[in-house]
Design a protein around this motif. Structure first.
Motif, PDB file in Angstrom:
ATOM      1  N   VAL A  98       0.816  -1.216   0.000  1.00  0.00           N
ATOM      2  CA  VAL A  98       0.000   0.000   0.000  1.00  0.00           C
ATOM      3  C   VAL A  98       0.851   1.268   0.000  1.00  0.00           C
ATOM      4  O   VAL A  98       0.613   2.172  -0.818  1.00  0.00           O
ATOM      5  CB  VAL A  98      -1.005  -0.022   1.174  1.00  0.00           C
ATOM      6  N   PRO A  99       1.873   1.391   0.864  1.00  0.00           N
ATOM      7  CA  PRO A  99       2.697   2.609   0.795  1.00  0.00           C
ATOM      8  C   PRO A  99       3.411   2.764  -0.545  1.00  0.00           C
ATOM      9  O   PRO A  99       3.572   3.884  -1.036  1.00  0.00           O
ATOM     10  CB  PRO A  99       3.700   2.420   1.939  1.00  0.00           C
ATOM     11  N   PHE A 100       3.835   1.663  -1.124  1.00  0.00           N
ATOM     12  CA  PHE A 100       4.493   1.699  -2.428  1.00  0.00           C
ATOM     13  C   PHE A 100       3.578   2.318  -3.485  1.00  0.00           C
ATOM     14  O   PHE A 100       3.988   3.195  -4.259  1.00  0.00           O
ATOM     15  CB  PHE A 100       4.885   0.268  -2.809  1.00  0.00           C
ATOM     16  N   LEU A 101       2.332   1.888  -3.507  1.00  0.00           N
ATOM     17  CA  LEU A 101       1.387   2.404  -4.487  1.00  0.00           C
ATOM     18  C   LEU A 101       0.978   3.840  -4.170  1.00  0.00           C
ATOM     19  O   LEU A 101       0.908   4.695  -5.070  1.00  0.00           O
ATOM     20  CB  LEU A 101       0.151   1.508  -4.545  1.00  0.00           C
ATOM     21  N   GLU A 102       0.706   4.118  -2.898  1.00  0.00           N
ATOM     22  CA  GLU A 102       0.239   5.454  -2.539  1.00  0.00           C
ATOM     23  C   GLU A 102       1.324   6.508  -2.729  1.00  0.00           C
ATOM     24  O   GLU A 102       1.028   7.644  -3.117  1.00  0.00           O
ATOM     25  CB  GLU A 102      -0.276   5.456  -1.098  1.00  0.00           C
ATOM     26  N   ASP A 103       2.587   6.146  -2.491  1.00  0.00           N
ATOM     27  CA  ASP A 103       3.675   7.091  -2.762  1.00  0.00           C
ATOM     28  C   ASP A 103       3.719   7.450  -4.244  1.00  0.00           C
ATOM     29  O   ASP A 103       3.962   8.604  -4.614  1.00  0.00           O
ATOM     30  CB  ASP A 103       5.018   6.493  -2.332  1.00  0.00           C
ATOM     31  N   GLY A 104       3.485   6.453  -5.095  1.00  0.00           N
ATOM     32  CA  GLY A 104       3.454   6.716  -6.522  1.00  0.00           C
ATOM     33  C   GLY A 104       2.298   7.618  -6.920  1.00  0.00           C
ATOM     34  O   GLY A 104       2.451   8.528  -7.746  1.00  0.00           O
ATOM     35  N   LEU A 105       1.138   7.397  -6.332  1.00  0.00           N
ATOM     36  CA  LEU A 105      -0.015   8.235  -6.638  1.00  0.00           C
ATOM     37  C   LEU A 105       0.227   9.678  -6.222  1.00  0.00           C
ATOM     38  O   LEU A 105      -0.100  10.617  -6.967  1.00  0.00           O
ATOM     39  CB  LEU A 105      -1.260   7.681  -5.935  1.00  0.00           C
ATOM     40  N   ARG A 106       0.803   9.862  -5.040  1.00  0.00           N
ATOM     41  CA  ARG A 106       1.072  11.227  -4.572  1.00  0.00           C
ATOM     42  C   ARG A 106       2.075  11.937  -5.473  1.00  0.00           C
ATOM     43  O   ARG A 106       2.026  13.164  -5.629  1.00  0.00           O
ATOM     44  CB  ARG A 106       1.583  11.200  -3.129  1.00  0.00           C
ATOM     45  N   ALA A 107       2.995  11.155  -6.077  1.00  0.00           N
ATOM     46  CA  ALA A 107       3.995  11.746  -6.958  1.00  0.00           C
ATOM     47  C   ALA A 107       3.479  11.944  -8.380  1.00  0.00           C
ATOM     48  O   ALA A 107       4.218  12.439  -9.243  1.00  0.00           O
ATOM     49  CB  ALA A 107       5.245  10.868  -6.978  1.00  0.00           C
ATOM     50  N   GLY A 108       2.231  11.579  -8.633  1.00  0.00           N
ATOM     51  CA  GLY A 108       1.672  11.739  -9.963  1.00  0.00           C
ATOM     52  C   GLY A 108       2.148  10.710 -10.964  1.00  0.00           C
ATOM     53  O   GLY A 108       2.085  10.945 -12.180  1.00  0.00           O
ATOM     54  N   GLU A 109       2.620   9.563 -10.494  1.00  0.00           N
ATOM     55  CA  GLU A 109       3.120   8.522 -11.377  1.00  0.00           C
ATOM     56  C   GLU A 109       1.981   7.638 -11.886  1.00  0.00           C
ATOM     57  O   GLU A 109       0.902   7.583 -11.289  1.00  0.00           O
ATOM     58  CB  GLU A 109       4.142   7.656 -10.637  1.00  0.00           C
ATOM     59  N   VAL A 110       2.226   6.939 -12.980  1.00  0.00           N
ATOM     60  CA  VAL A 110       1.331   5.869 -13.411  1.00  0.00           C
ATOM     61  C   VAL A 110       1.527   4.698 -12.453  1.00  0.00           C
ATOM     62  O   VAL A 110       2.649   4.226 -12.256  1.00  0.00           O
ATOM     63  CB  VAL A 110       1.633   5.435 -14.860  1.00  0.00           C
ATOM     64  N   VAL A 111       0.445   4.233 -11.842  1.00  0.00           N
ATOM     65  CA  VAL A 111       0.524   3.197 -10.810  1.00  0.00           C
ATOM     66  C   VAL A 111      -0.335   2.010 -11.248  1.00  0.00           C
ATOM     67  O   VAL A 111      -1.525   2.163 -11.533  1.00  0.00           O
ATOM     68  CB  VAL A 111       0.052   3.742  -9.446  1.00  0.00           C
ATOM     69  N   VAL A 112       0.280   0.827 -11.282  1.00  0.00           N
ATOM     70  CA  VAL A 112      -0.374  -0.374 -11.798  1.00  0.00           C
ATOM     71  C   VAL A 112      -0.313  -1.483 -10.746  1.00  0.00           C
ATOM     72  O   VAL A 112       0.745  -1.706 -10.131  1.00  0.00           O
ATOM     73  CB  VAL A 112       0.312  -0.867 -13.092  1.00  0.00           C
ATOM     74  N   ALA A 113      -1.413  -2.168 -10.545  1.00  0.00           N
ATOM     75  CA  ALA A 113      -1.455  -3.365  -9.705  1.00  0.00           C
ATOM     76  C   ALA A 113      -1.903  -4.528 -10.581  1.00  0.00           C
ATOM     77  O   ALA A 113      -3.001  -4.506 -11.136  1.00  0.00           O
ATOM     78  CB  ALA A 113      -2.402  -3.188  -8.528  1.00  0.00           C
ATOM     79  N   ALA A 114      -1.042  -5.526 -10.712  1.00  0.00           N
ATOM     80  CA  ALA A 114      -1.323  -6.691 -11.558  1.00  0.00           C
ATOM     81  C   ALA A 114      -1.154  -7.938 -10.705  1.00  0.00           C
ATOM     82  O   ALA A 114      -0.152  -8.646 -10.785  1.00  0.00           O
ATOM     83  CB  ALA A 114      -0.402  -6.722 -12.764  1.00  0.00           C
ATOM     84  N   CYS A 115      -2.143  -8.186  -9.861  1.00  0.00           N
ATOM     85  CA  CYS A 115      -2.049  -9.262  -8.876  1.00  0.00           C
ATOM     86  C   CYS A 115      -3.138 -10.298  -9.091  1.00  0.00           C
ATOM     87  O   CYS A 115      -4.148 -10.039  -9.764  1.00  0.00           O
ATOM     88  CB  CYS A 115      -2.180  -8.685  -7.461  1.00  0.00           C
ATOM     89  N   ALA A 116      -2.914 -11.462  -8.526  1.00  0.00           N
ATOM     90  CA  ALA A 116      -3.936 -12.497  -8.538  1.00  0.00           C
ATOM     91  C   ALA A 116      -5.164 -12.001  -7.783  1.00  0.00           C
ATOM     92  O   ALA A 116      -5.107 -11.017  -7.029  1.00  0.00           O
ATOM     93  CB  ALA A 116      -3.399 -13.782  -7.933  1.00  0.00           C
ATOM     94  N   GLU A 117      -6.274 -12.673  -7.974  1.00  0.00           N
ATOM     95  CA  GLU A 117      -7.575 -12.177  -7.508  1.00  0.00           C
ATOM     96  C   GLU A 117      -7.591 -11.839  -6.024  1.00  0.00           C
ATOM     97  O   GLU A 117      -8.102 -10.791  -5.617  1.00  0.00           O
ATOM     98  CB  GLU A 117      -8.655 -13.214  -7.828  1.00  0.00           C
TER      99      GLU A 117
END
Length: 304
Positions: free
Chosen positions: A22-41
């Motif tokens: 979660v921090p990995f993704l949220e840090d990217g969102l705050r920085a305006g980056e393209v953020v992708v989650a490609a995980c199993a269900e």
């Protein structure tokens, strides 16, 4: 960020997974980056309930039956966004392994290959592995193929266990190899192999495309062994009612480049483009050293 930052992490509970990702993704969102989650269900569901913002959710790698398909899809995605002006991207993705019901060899090669396959793109890729389900030998390969490791939430370090090149995974004998082979030949021509294979698989419940894939694979890997391997080159074929396994063994060391077979290349006549076609058409391809030498195994049809 320039180039591909390839990182792994290990977790033993759902809470640990969320604390890492979660921090990995949220840090990217705050920085305006393209953020992708490609995980199993399961993991995708956890993230959807925990992460706000504009995360792009994609199917996990378990939805791609072949790692070459996954590489092609991700390269298209990364190129699309960089061409549109993205300067940074973050991707978290699950990678299939025996603990999730997948054969590991070609996914181990995938983890080694993406260090080169994605190198041109400004992407931070995080590959978390669940220690509850991931076998110990897979974890060892994961450590050796990732230059970086997240040792805790938002704690990212260079991985001292990283080794450039192929993973150290051992070849796994296919269940069909416990039977006597239907064909066992040494140093024959590709033409003779095509003829023998065509005759041997006539009564097996393969689709027309599947039968073509077997003949093509047999011809291609024999040609590859004769051209690039070390004699003697041995060809074997096993089959049951609906599946065919072919194996070609030579006494060489095989290709050292983890990209071989996973991305198209015209650098050689046989060892690059032909093996890539096999990886895009056959149900499973393994390549590596075993007790007999360097062996390429190709499975078509049935269940692998």
């Amino acid at each position: 960020m320039t180039g591909f930052f390839h990182e792994t992490a290990f977790y033993g509970s759902d809470d640990d997974f969320l604390a890492l990702v979660v921090p990995f993704l949220e840090d990217g969102l705050r920085a305006g980056e393209v953020v992708v989650a490609a995980c199993a269900e399961r993991n995708a569901g956890l993230l959807r309930g925990a992460v706000g913002g504009d995360v792009l959710f994609l199917p996990g790698a378990d939805q791609y039956s072949r790692p070459s398909d996954s590489i092609s899809t991700y390269r298209e995605l990364f190129r699309e966004h960089t061409d549109a002006g993205a300067r940074h991207m973050r991707v978290v993705g699950d990678v299939p392994h025996p603990g999730t019901g997948a054969s590991w060899d070609w996914w181990a090669r995938y983890e080694a290959a993406v260090n080169q396959a994605y190198a041109e793109f400004p992407v931070w890729g995080l590959c978390p592995y669940d220690t509850r389900t991931t076998p110990a030998d897979v974890l060892a390969d994961v450590v050796s193929t990732h230059p970086n490791i997240a040792v805790g939430p938002e704690v990212h370090e260079a991985n001292p266990g990283f080794r450039d090149g192929l993973a150290g995974t051992r070849q796994v004998t296919d269940a069909l190899e416990h039977r006597a082979p239907l064909i066992d030949l040494v140093d024959v021509t590709a033409g003779a192999v095509r003829e023998a294979v065509g005759s041997a698989i006539g009564g097996i419940a393969l689709s027309e495309d599947g039968a073509h894939d077997v003949v093509y694979a047999a011809s291609e890997i024999v040609t590859n062994g004769l051209t690039h391997g070390v004699a003697p080159v041995r060809f074997r074929l096993w089959a049951d009612e609906s599946r065919v396994l072919v194996a070609v063994t030579d006494q060489g060391s095989g290709p050292a480049d983890p990209l071989v077979g996973l991305m198209p290349t015209t650098a050689t006549r046989s060892a690059g483009l032909g093996l890539w076609i096999l990886h895009r058409t056959c149900d499973y391809v393994s390549m590596g050293q075993d007790s007999d030498g360097f062996t390429v195994r190709v499975s078509v049809g049935g269940q692998t």
